[in-house]
Design a protein around this motif. Structure first.
Motif, short mmCIF file in Angstrom:
data_model
loop_
_atom_site.label_atom_id
_atom_site.label_comp_id
_atom_site.label_asym_id
_atom_site.label_seq_id
_atom_site.Cartn_x
_atom_site.Cartn_y
_atom_site.Cartn_z
N LEU A 1 45.77 55.66 38.48
CA LEU A 1 44.65 54.73 38.46
C LEU A 1 44.84 53.72 39.57
CD1 LEU A 1 44.35 53.91 34.63
CD2 LEU A 1 42.80 55.36 35.96
N ILE A 2 43.77 53.41 40.28
CA ILE A 2 43.79 52.34 41.28
C ILE A 2 42.64 51.40 40.98
CG2 ILE A 2 43.54 51.76 43.72
CD1 ILE A 2 45.08 54.22 44.45
N ASN A 3 42.98 50.19 40.64
CA ASN A 3 41.99 49.17 40.26
C ASN A 3 41.07 49.69 39.15
OD1 ASN A 3 41.01 46.59 40.42
ND2 ASN A 3 39.80 46.91 42.26
N GLY A 4 41.69 50.37 38.18
CA GLY A 4 40.95 50.86 37.02
C GLY A 4 40.19 52.14 37.26
N ARG A 5 40.24 52.66 38.48
CA ARG A 5 39.52 53.89 38.80
C ARG A 5 40.48 55.06 38.88
NH1 ARG A 5 36.88 49.86 41.97
NH2 ARG A 5 34.66 49.71 41.48
N GLU B 1 38.23 50.53 48.62
CA GLU B 1 38.98 49.32 48.28
C GLU B 1 40.37 49.28 48.91
OE1 GLU B 1 39.00 48.74 44.06
OE2 GLU B 1 36.92 48.07 44.08
N ILE B 2 40.70 50.28 49.72
CA ILE B 2 42.05 50.37 50.28
C ILE B 2 42.01 50.30 51.80
CG2 ILE B 2 44.09 51.85 50.58
CD1 ILE B 2 43.55 53.06 47.87
N GLY B 3 42.89 49.45 52.34
CA GLY B 3 43.17 49.47 53.77
C GLY B 3 44.53 50.12 53.93
N SER B 4 44.67 51.06 54.86
CA SER B 4 45.93 51.81 54.92
C SER B 4 46.47 51.95 56.33
CB SER B 4 45.76 53.21 54.31
OG SER B 4 44.84 53.97 55.08
N PHE B 5 47.78 52.11 56.37
CA PHE B 5 48.51 52.31 57.62
C PHE B 5 49.62 53.30 57.27
CE2 PHE B 5 51.97 51.58 60.45
CZ PHE B 5 51.49 51.00 61.61
N PRO C 1 40.41 44.24 52.64
CA PRO C 1 40.33 45.04 51.42
C PRO C 1 41.26 44.48 50.33
CG PRO C 1 41.69 46.15 53.04
CD PRO C 1 41.07 44.97 53.74
N PRO C 2 40.94 44.71 49.06
CA PRO C 2 41.77 44.18 47.96
C PRO C 2 43.13 44.86 47.82
CG PRO C 2 39.96 45.49 47.09
CD PRO C 2 39.71 45.35 48.55
N ILE C 3 43.28 46.06 48.41
CA ILE C 3 44.55 46.78 48.31
C ILE C 3 44.95 47.25 49.71
CG2 ILE C 3 45.77 48.74 47.28
CD1 ILE C 3 43.50 48.74 45.13
N CYS D 1 44.76 39.80 47.67
CA CYS D 1 44.94 41.24 47.72
C CYS D 1 46.32 41.64 47.22
CB CYS D 1 44.73 41.76 49.14
SG CYS D 1 45.98 41.19 50.32
N THR D 2 46.54 42.92 47.13
CA THR D 2 47.82 43.50 46.71
C THR D 2 48.33 44.37 47.85
OG1 THR D 2 47.06 43.53 44.42
CG2 THR D 2 48.98 44.89 44.95
N VAL D 3 49.65 44.32 48.10
CA VAL D 3 50.23 45.08 49.20
C VAL D 3 51.33 46.00 48.69
CG1 VAL D 3 51.33 44.96 51.46
CG2 VAL D 3 49.80 43.12 50.75
N LEU D 4 51.18 47.29 48.96
CA LEU D 4 52.24 48.27 48.72
C LEU D 4 52.81 48.61 50.09
CD1 LEU D 4 53.78 50.36 46.93
CD2 LEU D 4 51.90 51.94 47.36
N VAL D 5 54.08 48.27 50.32
CA VAL D 5 54.65 48.43 51.66
C VAL D 5 55.99 49.15 51.60
CG1 VAL D 5 55.62 46.07 51.52
CG2 VAL D 5 55.40 47.19 53.75
N SER D 6 56.16 50.15 52.46
CA SER D 6 57.45 50.81 52.58
C SER D 6 58.09 50.40 53.90
CB SER D 6 57.30 52.34 52.55
OG SER D 6 56.82 52.82 53.79
N SER D 7 59.41 50.33 53.92
CA SER D 7 60.11 49.97 55.15
C SER D 7 61.57 50.36 55.02
CB SER D 7 60.00 48.46 55.41
OG SER D 7 60.75 48.10 56.56
N HIS D 8 62.16 50.72 56.17
CA HIS D 8 63.60 50.96 56.21
C HIS D 8 64.35 49.67 56.48
CE1 HIS D 8 62.32 55.23 56.97
NE2 HIS D 8 63.27 55.40 56.09
N LEU D 9 63.63 48.61 56.81
CA LEU D 9 64.26 47.32 57.09
C LEU D 9 64.39 46.54 55.78
CD1 LEU D 9 62.34 46.37 60.36
CD2 LEU D 9 64.58 47.46 60.15
N LEU D 10 65.44 46.83 55.04
CA LEU D 10 65.57 46.27 53.70
C LEU D 10 65.69 44.75 53.69
CD1 LEU D 10 67.71 48.92 51.80
CD2 LEU D 10 65.29 48.85 52.29
N PRO D 11 66.35 44.13 54.69
CA PRO D 11 66.35 42.65 54.70
C PRO D 11 64.94 42.08 54.78
CG PRO D 11 68.07 43.49 56.15
CD PRO D 11 67.24 44.67 55.74
#
Length: 251
Positions: A61-65, A77-81, A149-151, A182-192
């Protein structure tokens, strides 16, 4: 409230499970750091959310959908990279964003706002093929941010940036939830960097979720297990190593 939630989400390619029974919970208004070694399933999960690939089983589910029923509504509702951003090399940065603006039906001011957010205003007329790697990353981020976008789903957004650029993008991502609600889901190898920007983290290895929760909860778990909890990177490496050893013994 969780704005992104998965239920036993699985993506298999033959006998190989890129994502396995994933139960992810991303809180609304948070920065969620999605962590794992190369090939752990981070990019696959993000592609599932964007409908670029179909799940083998499970749902989300994303934002109830729900997917696939509400796929078009979810994408609006999603902006992506995701991975290396793709652009028309013979168009300027501004022209590339203008194409996105027209597709999304946004006001003309959206392009200018996005360029300013990522620090590309002075380079907006330069052809994309003449952008450095760091500038291309910024342009990709501008494409995700356009229209506020909200996500936001961001895969390695600081790749190729110098230390100053990394600091600027990290500060931007950290402030996005308050600035744009908004809400951000972010992946990265730069853990610091994740340690400095994220509210919550999810750690994935071989497609399975090893941990999900706040950075404080992760430090508490590290103490219980006898891991080093001085830095996120230390805890992360210890957790991945323990899981790999368990898998080795289970073969």
């Amino acid at each position: 409230m969780n704005i992104i939630q998965t239920n036993k989400l699985t993506k298999a390619y033959g006998d190989f499970k890129a994502v396995s029974n994933l139960n992810l919970h991303v809180r609304s208004g948070s920065v969620y750091g999605f962590l794992g070694p190369n090939g752990a399933g981070k990019s696959t999960t993000m592609k599932l959310f964007l409908g670029l690939i179909k799940p083998t089983r499970g749902n989300f589910l994303i934002n109830g959908r729900s997917y696939p029923k509400d796929r078009q509504a979810i994408l609006r509702e999603i902006g992506s990279f995701i991975e290396a951003p793709a652009f028309y090399a013979n168009l300027s940065g501004e022209e590339n964003l203008e194409l996105i603006r027209k597709i999304l039906g946004l006001p003309k001011s959206a392009v200018e706002e996005a360029l300013e957010l990522v620090g590309l205003t002075e380079h907006r007329k330069r052809l994309a093929k003449k952008y450095s790697l760091g500038m291309k990353q910024r342009l990709g981020l501008a494409g995700a941010l356009i229209g506020k976008p909200p996500i936001l789903i961001l895969d390695e957004p600081t790749n190729g940036l110098d230390p100053v650029g990394i600091h600027e993008i990290r500060t931007l991502i950290r402030n996005l939830p308050k600035q744009f609600d908004c809400t951000v889901l972010v992946s990265s190898h730069l853990l610091p960097e994740i340690e400095l920007m994220a509210d919550d983290v999810g750690i994935i290895n071989h497609g399975r979720l090893l941990f999900e929760g706040s950075l404080k909860a992760l430090k508490q778990l590290a103490v219980q297990k006898g891991y080093s909890n001085q830095h996120l990177e230390d805890t992360f490496l210890a957790m991945i190593d323990e899981d790999n050893q368990k898998r080795g013994r289970g073969r």
